[in-house]
Design a protein around this motif. Structure first.
Motif, PDB file in Angstrom:
ATOM      1  N   HIS A 182       4.681  -0.491  -3.470  1.00 28.69           N
ATOM      2  CA  HIS A 182       3.837   0.326  -2.600  1.00 28.69           C
ATOM      3  C   HIS A 182       2.439  -0.262  -2.406  1.00 28.69           C
ATOM      4  O   HIS A 182       1.606   0.314  -1.698  1.00 28.69           O
ATOM      5  N   SER A 225      -0.596  -2.217  -0.998  1.00 26.06           N
ATOM      6  CA  SER A 225      -0.957  -2.627   0.363  1.00 26.06           C
ATOM      7  C   SER A 225      -2.473  -2.660   0.463  1.00 26.06           C
ATOM      8  O   SER A 225      -3.184  -2.480  -0.530  1.00 26.06           O
ATOM      9  N   ASP A 226      -2.981  -2.870   1.671  1.00 23.95           N
ATOM     10  CA  ASP A 226      -4.427  -2.843   1.878  1.00 23.95           C
ATOM     11  C   ASP A 226      -4.990  -1.438   1.647  1.00 23.95           C
ATOM     12  O   ASP A 226      -6.193  -1.277   1.442  1.00 23.95           O
ATOM     13  N   HIS A 227      -4.131  -0.421   1.691  1.00 22.19           N
ATOM     14  CA  HIS A 227      -4.561   0.959   1.451  1.00 22.19           C
ATOM     15  C   HIS A 227      -4.287   1.411   0.021  1.00 22.19           C
ATOM     16  O   HIS A 227      -4.946   2.337  -0.460  1.00 22.19           O
ATOM     17  N   THR A 228      -3.313   0.806  -0.645  1.00 16.96           N
ATOM     18  CA  THR A 228      -2.836   1.322  -1.929  1.00 16.96           C
ATOM     19  C   THR A 228      -2.915   0.275  -3.034  1.00 16.96           C
ATOM     20  O   THR A 228      -2.430  -0.849  -2.870  1.00 16.96           O
ATOM     21  N   ALA A 252       2.698  -8.656  -1.301  1.00 17.18           N
ATOM     22  CA  ALA A 252       2.982  -7.260  -1.630  1.00 17.18           C
ATOM     23  C   ALA A 252       4.132  -6.702  -0.795  1.00 17.18           C
ATOM     24  O   ALA A 252       4.990  -5.974  -1.302  1.00 17.18           O
ATOM     25  N   GLU A 253       4.167  -7.072   0.488  1.00 20.75           N
ATOM     26  CA  GLU A 253       5.210  -6.538   1.363  1.00 20.75           C
ATOM     27  C   GLU A 253       6.591  -7.082   1.014  1.00 20.75           C
ATOM     28  O   GLU A 253       7.613  -6.569   1.495  1.00 20.75           O
ATOM     29  N   GLU A 279      -1.968   5.763   4.210  1.00 18.91           N
ATOM     30  CA  GLU A 279      -2.098   4.844   5.342  1.00 18.91           C
ATOM     31  C   GLU A 279      -2.131   5.601   6.663  1.00 18.91           C
ATOM     32  O   GLU A 279      -2.933   5.287   7.550  1.00 18.91           O
ATOM     33  N   THR A 329       2.275   6.165   1.804  1.00 16.52           N
ATOM     34  CA  THR A 329       2.470   6.303   3.250  1.00 16.52           C
ATOM     35  C   THR A 329       1.492   7.310   3.838  1.00 16.52           C
ATOM     36  O   THR A 329       0.900   7.080   4.904  1.00 16.52           O
ATOM     37  N   PRO A 374      -3.044  -6.399  -3.462  1.00 17.87           N
ATOM     38  CA  PRO A 374      -2.159  -7.445  -2.931  1.00 17.87           C
ATOM     39  C   PRO A 374      -2.475  -8.838  -3.469  1.00 17.87           C
ATOM     40  O   PRO A 374      -1.556  -9.590  -3.817  1.00 17.87           O
TER      41      PRO A 374
END
Length: 340
Positions: A156, A158-161, A190-191, A138, A135, A179
């Motif tokens: 966790h 995501s496009d950042h992680t 992923a979400e 992001e 978090t 992802p």
């Protein structure tokens, strides 16, 4: 460290700064079991094989990913909010070896002594630190790589992680999960991974899944309905008609077995939704922890490079000359350490 585009065999190109989040207990457990036969002791004679293995993998990761900051998550071993809520949480796991416990207890002080950032959230676990690190990345427009062997962290991604999931073969032999790679492995976005895990359950944490729902049916359900929020809404307001129509259409197009009616029956069984929501609550990581990172203040814990004398003293205490030399080169950025 400067922000650069990085391309290696283990990591994607990046322009953002990078936070490395390390699940320290996960690494210690793996290295305890993998290295116990070495009986490595530190200079005071205490067992050190798990600590050494963890630190070695951390140094190799830093060498590979060139992060701008590093945070280590630790478990609160004295209290557990999840166990308070669910007394059978992780019940059935084997008792930890005393020598592993000793090294788990010393890990935080070792990392703190190096000048690295650690966080032991009261009543929580390293996975909560991972969730908060993802978090934080992001919110601050950083990238994050979480290093762990625990698949709970997949929630966790995501496009950042991304997740570097440690398996046999060490850092270089472990997959970096993004992802797109997660979707290939599990067939879920992923979400949606947390919902997928809540449906399936987690035997290692003593969390049964929704009765009759396994990995394949959980993946299919999320693929066709988009989310469990949509599935529960359809069941509540439309008697599951949209769910049935989606699976019937899929069966007609692919020739697959019609499973919509059986899935609907399992989801509407007594306690099914309660079990799902209970698992989501237990499995969800805290995303609001204060990591204590201050990347705008050079020299604060979590930022690299580290002090040469501290690295030599602390890593040297583990009694492995080659690892001390590697740590000096990677963690301090000292040109004189190259080739040591």
């Amino acid at each position: 460290m400067t922000t650069i585009t990085m391309t290696t065999s283990s990591s994607p190109p990046r322009q953002r700064k990078l936070l490395l989040a390390v699940d320290a207990p996960s690494l210690l457990h793996r290295n305890h079991h993998a290295r116990a036969h070495t009986r490595l002791a530190d200079r005071s004679g205490r067992p050190a094989w798990a600590l050494h293995g963890m630190l070695r993998q951390i140094i190799e990761s830093i060498d590979s990913f060139a992060p701008d900051a590093v945070i280590f998550g630790l478990d609160d071993r004295a209290a557990s909010l999840r166990r308070d809520f669910y007394p059978d949480y992780k019940a059935g796991r084997a008792e930890k070896d005393d020598q592993l416990v000793d090294q788990l207890d010393r890990a935080g002080s070792l990392l703190d002594a190096l000048g690295l950032a650690t966080l032991t959230p009261p009543g929580l676990e390293a996975d909560d630190v991972n969730a908060s690190a993802a978090t934080w990345a992001e919110e601050n427009d950083w990238n994050c790589v979480i290093i762990t062997s625990d698949r709970d962290a997949f929630a966790h991604i995501s496009d950042h992680t991304s997740i570097l999931r440690l398996i046999d073969g060490g850092i270089n032999g472990s997959p970096l999960l993004t992802p797109s790679r997660l979707r290939i492995m599990y067939g879920v976005a992923a979400e949606n991974y947390l919902e997928y895990a809540a449906l399936r359950g987690d035997a290692s944490d003593n969390l049964p899944g929704v009765t009759g729902i396994g990995e394949k049916s959980a993946s299919a359900l999320l693929s066709h309905m988009g989310s469990m929020q949509a599935a529960w809404a359809d069941i509540e307001h439309n008697n599951g008609d949209a769910l049935l129509a989606a699976f019937d259409s899929w069966a007609e197009e692919t020739g697959a077995r019609r499973i919509g009616a059986s899935l609907l029956k399992r989801l509407t069984a007594d306690g099914a939704r309660e079990r799902f929501e209970f698992n989501v609550r237990i499995m969800s990581g805290r995303t609001d922890l204060d990591l204590g990172l201050t990347p705008d203040i050079p020299g604060t814990p979590g930022l690299l490079p580290l002090d040469i004398e501290r690295v030599e003293r602390v890593v040297g205490h583990l009694n492995m000359e080659a690892t001390t030399a590697l740590a000096l080169r990677v963690l301090t950025g000292d040109p004189a350490s190259i080739g040591r």
